[in-house]
Structure formats: structure tokens, C-alpha cells
Design a protein around this motif. Structure first.
Motif, short mmCIF file in Angstrom:
data_model
loop_
_atom_site.label_atom_id
_atom_site.label_comp_id
_atom_site.label_asym_id
_atom_site.label_seq_id
_atom_site.Cartn_x
_atom_site.Cartn_y
_atom_site.Cartn_z
N LYS A 172 0.89 -1.20 -0.04
CA LYS A 172 -0.01 -0.10 0.01
C LYS A 172 0.87 1.29 -0.03
O LYS A 172 0.31 2.26 -0.18
CB LYS A 172 -0.90 -0.07 1.15
CG LYS A 172 -1.76 -1.13 1.34
CD LYS A 172 -2.58 -1.06 2.66
CE LYS A 172 -3.34 -2.35 3.00
NZ LYS A 172 -4.01 -2.41 4.25
N LEU A 173 2.08 1.12 0.14
CA LEU A 173 3.10 2.24 0.18
C LEU A 173 3.99 2.39 -0.95
O LEU A 173 4.98 1.61 -1.20
CB LEU A 173 3.89 2.35 1.51
CG LEU A 173 3.11 2.20 2.91
CD1 LEU A 173 3.95 1.92 4.04
CD2 LEU A 173 2.60 3.52 2.97
N LYS A 174 3.89 3.18 -1.59
CA LYS A 174 4.58 3.66 -2.80
C LYS A 174 6.21 4.21 -2.43
O LYS A 174 6.10 5.08 -1.56
CB LYS A 174 4.13 4.78 -3.90
CG LYS A 174 4.71 4.96 -5.14
CD LYS A 174 4.15 5.95 -5.98
CE LYS A 174 5.05 6.27 -7.25
NZ LYS A 174 4.56 7.14 -7.97
N GLY A 175 7.14 3.49 -2.84
CA GLY A 175 8.34 3.90 -2.81
C GLY A 175 9.10 3.37 -1.35
O GLY A 175 10.36 3.58 -1.38
N TRP A 176 8.49 2.77 -0.66
CA TRP A 176 8.85 2.33 0.67
C TRP A 176 9.51 0.87 0.24
O TRP A 176 8.79 -0.07 -0.46
CB TRP A 176 7.96 2.23 1.56
CG TRP A 176 7.57 3.53 2.10
CD1 TRP A 176 6.64 4.53 1.55
CD2 TRP A 176 8.08 4.29 3.14
NE1 TRP A 176 6.59 5.63 2.29
CE2 TRP A 176 7.48 5.67 3.37
CE3 TRP A 176 9.06 3.91 4.39
CZ2 TRP A 176 7.75 6.72 4.29
CZ3 TRP A 176 9.30 4.87 5.10
CH2 TRP A 176 8.52 6.22 5.21
N SER A 177 10.47 0.32 1.12
CA SER A 177 10.94 -0.82 1.15
C SER A 177 11.42 -1.40 2.68
O SER A 177 11.21 -0.55 3.53
CB SER A 177 12.23 -1.21 0.04
OG SER A 177 13.27 -0.45 0.84
N ILE A 178 11.71 -2.59 2.66
CA ILE A 178 12.25 -3.16 3.86
C ILE A 178 13.84 -3.11 3.93
O ILE A 178 14.10 -4.05 2.76
CB ILE A 178 11.53 -4.53 4.15
CG1 ILE A 178 10.04 -4.65 4.21
CG2 ILE A 178 12.28 -5.25 5.49
CD1 ILE A 178 9.45 -3.62 5.17
N ASP A 179 14.48 -2.75 4.90
CA ASP A 179 15.89 -2.74 4.61
C ASP A 179 16.35 -2.88 6.21
O ASP A 179 16.12 -2.33 7.14
CB ASP A 179 16.34 -1.26 4.35
CG ASP A 179 18.00 -1.43 4.04
OD1 ASP A 179 18.44 -2.48 3.88
OD2 ASP A 179 18.35 -0.10 4.34
N HIS A 180 17.03 -4.08 6.29
CA HIS A 180 17.76 -4.30 7.83
C HIS A 180 16.39 -4.48 8.82
O HIS A 180 16.51 -4.15 9.70
CB HIS A 180 18.78 -3.65 7.90
CG HIS A 180 19.94 -3.86 7.04
ND1 HIS A 180 20.11 -2.97 6.26
CD2 HIS A 180 21.04 -4.66 7.23
CE1 HIS A 180 21.30 -3.42 5.57
NE2 HIS A 180 21.67 -4.31 6.12
#
Length: 95
Positions: free
Chosen positions: A17-25
Motif C-alpha cells: 500500500k506504500l509507494k516507494g517504501w521498502s524493507i531494509d535491515h
């Protein structure tokens, strides 16, 4: 009441649902770029007020026109609904 850590399926559904967000560490991560320092700082000021109101604060950094944000609920040891709620608010502020 303590926030509950989300499972992988819940994280994936919320991330979609969130554009441009990712999971990092293990954190919800996004970098924003603005026209100049003043615009970046204005954005950070608005996010700070929203974060304070939600009592949920980002880990972030600023370098001139760039703002990097990482969200994670430290007390839960991972991502919670609070992180995704704040990210959605940040999206709204960013426009």
C-alpha cells in the motif's frame, strides 16, 4: 498497550500500500529528495509534528536536499501497525 510485531504476510500486505517504501535491515525504509535544503527541512518539520502527535518517532537523516527515513518499533523488536501508519502519514505530507 504494547504494539504487536507484524508477521511477514502482514508486512507484505501493508508494504504493498506504500509507494516507494521498502524493507531494509528489518526497518521500513524510504529516501526522499527535495528541491533544496529549505524544502527538505520543512518536510522534516511537518513529519516531526506528526510523529510527536502519534508518539512514534522515525530514525532519520538529512543531507542538504535528501531525507532518509527508517521506521521500526524498537519495543516490539520489528515492524508494527504504528510504523505503517506513520509511513502513510509521511506519504501524505510528501504529497
Amino acid at each position: 498497550m504494547a504494539a504487536t510485531k507484524l508477521n511477514e504476510k502482514e508486512i507484505a500486505a501493508n508494504l504493498a500500500k506504500l509507494k516507494g517504501w521498502s524493507i531494509d535491515h528489518g526497518s521500513l525504509h524510504r529516501a526522499f529528495e527535495f528541491r533544496d535544503f529549505s524544502q527538505a527541512f520543512g518536510f522534516m518539520s511537518q513529519v516531526a509534528l506528526a510523529a510527536e502527535k502519534m508518539d512514534h518517532h522515525p530514525d532519520w537523516s538529512n543531507s542538504w536536499n535528501k531525507v532518509v527515513i527508517d521506521l521500526m518499533t524498537h519495543s516490539a523488536g520489528g515492524l508494527t501497525k504504528n510504523d505503517f501508519d506513520l509511513a502513510a502519514k509521511i506519504q501524505q505530507i510528501a504529497g
